[in-house]
Design an enzyme around this catalytic site. Structure first.
Site, PDB file in Angstrom:
ATOM      1  N   HIS A 122      37.931  31.836  35.145  1.00 48.32           N
ATOM      2  CA  HIS A 122      38.228  32.886  34.426  1.00 48.32           C
ATOM      3  C   HIS A 122      39.561  33.221  34.917  1.00 48.32           C
ATOM      4  O   HIS A 122      39.905  33.045  36.107  1.00 48.32           O
ATOM      5  CB  HIS A 122      37.131  34.165  34.723  1.00 48.32           C
ATOM      6  CG  HIS A 122      37.339  35.275  33.909  1.00 48.32           C
ATOM      7  ND1 HIS A 122      38.264  36.289  34.525  1.00 48.32           N
ATOM      8  CD2 HIS A 122      36.691  35.755  32.982  1.00 48.32           C
ATOM      9  CE1 HIS A 122      38.288  37.388  33.302  1.00 48.32           C
ATOM     10  NE2 HIS A 122      37.428  36.993  32.516  1.00 48.32           N
ATOM     11  N   ASP A 199      32.646  33.310  42.444  1.00 44.58           N
ATOM     12  CA  ASP A 199      32.769  34.032  41.266  1.00 44.58           C
ATOM     13  C   ASP A 199      31.235  34.095  40.747  1.00 44.58           C
ATOM     14  O   ASP A 199      30.852  33.201  39.940  1.00 44.58           O
ATOM     15  CB  ASP A 199      33.775  33.709  40.421  1.00 44.58           C
ATOM     16  CG  ASP A 199      33.488  34.603  39.276  1.00 44.58           C
ATOM     17  OD1 ASP A 199      32.719  35.412  39.182  1.00 44.58           O
ATOM     18  OD2 ASP A 199      34.675  34.399  38.501  1.00 44.58           O
ATOM     19  N   GLN A 202      28.922  35.863  36.069  1.00 46.66           N
ATOM     20  CA  GLN A 202      28.015  35.215  35.306  1.00 46.66           C
ATOM     21  C   GLN A 202      26.873  34.813  35.744  1.00 46.66           C
ATOM     22  O   GLN A 202      25.861  34.313  34.954  1.00 46.66           O
ATOM     23  CB  GLN A 202      28.779  34.339  34.320  1.00 46.66           C
ATOM     24  CG  GLN A 202      30.034  34.687  33.518  1.00 46.66           C
ATOM     25  CD  GLN A 202      29.473  35.580  32.316  1.00 46.66           C
ATOM     26  OE1 GLN A 202      28.418  35.919  32.158  1.00 46.66           O
ATOM     27  NE2 GLN A 202      30.599  36.417  31.932  1.00 46.66           N
ATOM     28  N   LYS A 225      27.738  43.577  34.293  1.00 46.42           N
ATOM     29  CA  LYS A 225      27.452  42.550  33.411  1.00 46.42           C
ATOM     30  C   LYS A 225      25.796  42.227  33.854  1.00 46.42           C
ATOM     31  O   LYS A 225      25.162  41.441  33.585  1.00 46.42           O
ATOM     32  CB  LYS A 225      28.117  41.271  33.909  1.00 46.42           C
ATOM     33  CG  LYS A 225      29.569  41.223  33.566  1.00 46.42           C
ATOM     34  CD  LYS A 225      30.297  39.971  33.543  1.00 46.42           C
ATOM     35  CE  LYS A 225      31.671  39.823  33.593  1.00 46.42           C
ATOM     36  NZ  LYS A 225      31.891  39.872  32.278  1.00 46.42           N
ATOM     37  N   CYS A 361      39.379  34.788  28.179  1.00 47.44           N
ATOM     38  CA  CYS A 361      40.047  34.752  29.358  1.00 47.44           C
ATOM     39  C   CYS A 361      40.189  33.650  30.360  1.00 47.44           C
ATOM     40  O   CYS A 361      39.958  33.625  31.650  1.00 47.44           O
ATOM     41  CB  CYS A 361      39.571  36.038  30.352  1.00 47.44           C
ATOM     42  SG  CYS A 361      39.900  37.655  29.495  1.00 47.44           S
TER      43      CYS A 361
END
Ligand code: PMP
Length: 402
Positions: A122, A199, A202, A225, A361
């Site tokens: 991202h 990261d 997600q 999220k 993104c």
């Protein structure tokens, strides 16, 4: 097994209509909807507890501080960090990664040092490193992906050198739904004495995270999220590394003693939390993590993987369908014939179906795939196979219009 109808009842927004159609919300990768328990907890704090934290001797301030620090403990438990000193509240994944790029960068990255990223990152795990590059001549190396949408694990080992100082990669791709083999990646990096930032934006909503078991050095995720409020997120960092990093921002909370001659800094995690924190959002985040914890990741994973597999099968039967694999988990990107992704997304919206369109993104990944953008359906624990059926029917209807 997950009782989806019972869960849906916790999310009032799912009962809305859009353009006269019942809402089908398939944009969970962008942000999830919030259960009533999260909103109620935040409303209760604003209406009945509100006071600034860590500052007041008075009752409300103590109560707000307790809630805020209990939330930190809830996050610690959720990711199994060793101590709450390792749990830093930020505004989200983006700020967490910027914090590391800026502060770890200042302490450990000098001219000609190298950072390894991947082709599926991202922008929030690309641009902070480029901003650092503007200050220090670091070199960014990029692990490519295969045609199957997976990291090329044959190339990755060849990217390390004695100048590599950090590897930063996503756990789950927000475009391809790839679940990366982060355990192997972390082990490999550690063999080269290279710390790793994960990261988990997600990943956190879909799979259990145990930072001690992963042995990652940093991990970032966003509250919004994972059914929590916007504007709050987490940076986990190993204490011994965080101790060696300078503050990211200066202000209240992050100091020990201040004079014009000399200022000392607060202990972890406060050293990295300048200014009034969003203590109401931390309460909301803790409620969201409790909500997810009460359902349990085994039920969530089973449900979401069944849903993803069902959607993949159904979508693949549509003539002209181009799926972007592998969609391991909760995210499916696709294009249909030569219908522009924006047109498809707009027409789906008119039928009550919310999906994401565009480059998500992740422009370097789009370049790799040779496309401008995709339509992305992304699932959450409250989605159903009937909603997938509505998506399929809507795509078929739109296809006939073209
Ligand atoms: N990384 C990934 C993989 C993401 O999907 C996102 C959000 N789309 C981010 C980072 C940035 O998260 P936020 O905007 O909440 O900071």
């Amino acid at each position: 097994m997950l009782d989806v109808q019972k869960i849906r009842a916790d999310f009032p927004i799912l009962f809305r209509e859009v353009y006269g159609h019942p809402l089908v919300y398939l944009d969970n990768g962008a942000t999830t909807q919030k259960p009533r328990a999260v909103v109620d907890a935040m409303m209760d704090e604003y209406l009945n507890v509100n006071a600034n934290v860590h500052r007041g001797v008075h009752y409300l301030s103590q109560q707000a501080t307790d809630l805020h620090e209990q939330a930190r403990e809830t996050v610690r438990r959720f990711i199994n960090a060793r101590s709450t000193a390792e749990v830093i509240f930020t505004r989200g994944t983006t700020e967490s990664i910027n914090l590391v790029a800026s502060s770890f960068g200042q302490a450990f990255l000098h001219d000609d040092d190298e950072v390894i990223l991947t082709e599926m990152e991202h922008h929030s795990n690309i641009v902070p490193w480029q901003l650092l590059q503007a200050r220090t001549r670091i070199i960014i190396k990029v692990c490519p992906i295969t045609d199957e949408g997976r990291l090329d694990m044959e190339v990755l080992p060849t990217l390390f050198s004695d100048k590599t100082r950090l590897l930063s990669c996503t756990y789950v791709s927000n475009v391809l739904g790839t679940v990366n083999p982060v355990r192997d990646i972390i082990q490999l990096a550690h063999q080269h004495n290279v710390p790793v930032l994960i990261d988990a934006a997600q990943a956190a909503p879909h799979l259990p995270i145990d930072v001690q078991e992963l042995d990652c050095d940093f991990l970032a995720f966003s509250g919004h999220k994972i059914y929590g409020p916007t504007g709050i997120g987490v940076l986990y960092g190993k204490e011994q590394i965080l101790e060696q990093m300078p503050p990211y921002m200066g202000g209240g909370e992050m100091i020990g003693k201040v004079s014009f001659q000399h200022t000392t800094f607060n202990n972890l995690p406060y050293k990295f939390e300048a200014g009034t924190p969003d203590y109401v959002a931390t309460t909301g985040l803790a409620r969201a993590l409790d909500y997810v914890g009460a359902i349990g990741f085994s039920a969530i994973q089973q449900h979401e993987q069944e849903l993803t597999q069902y959607a993949r099968e159904q979508l693949s039967q549509i003539p002209g369908m181009r799926l972007f694999p592998p969609s391991d988990d909760a995210v499916i990107s696709f294009l249909v014939g030569n219908i522009h992704h924006l047109d498809l997304g707009t027409l789906l919206d008119r039928l009550g179906i919310a999906v994401r369109t565009g480059h998500h993104c992740a422009e370097p990944l789009m370049h790799r795939l040779g496309i401008e953008g995709t339509v992305r359906a992304s699932f959450a624990l409250y989605n159903t196979c009937e909603e997938v059926d509505k998506l399929i029917a809507a795509i078929n209807r739109i296809r006939q219009m073209f």
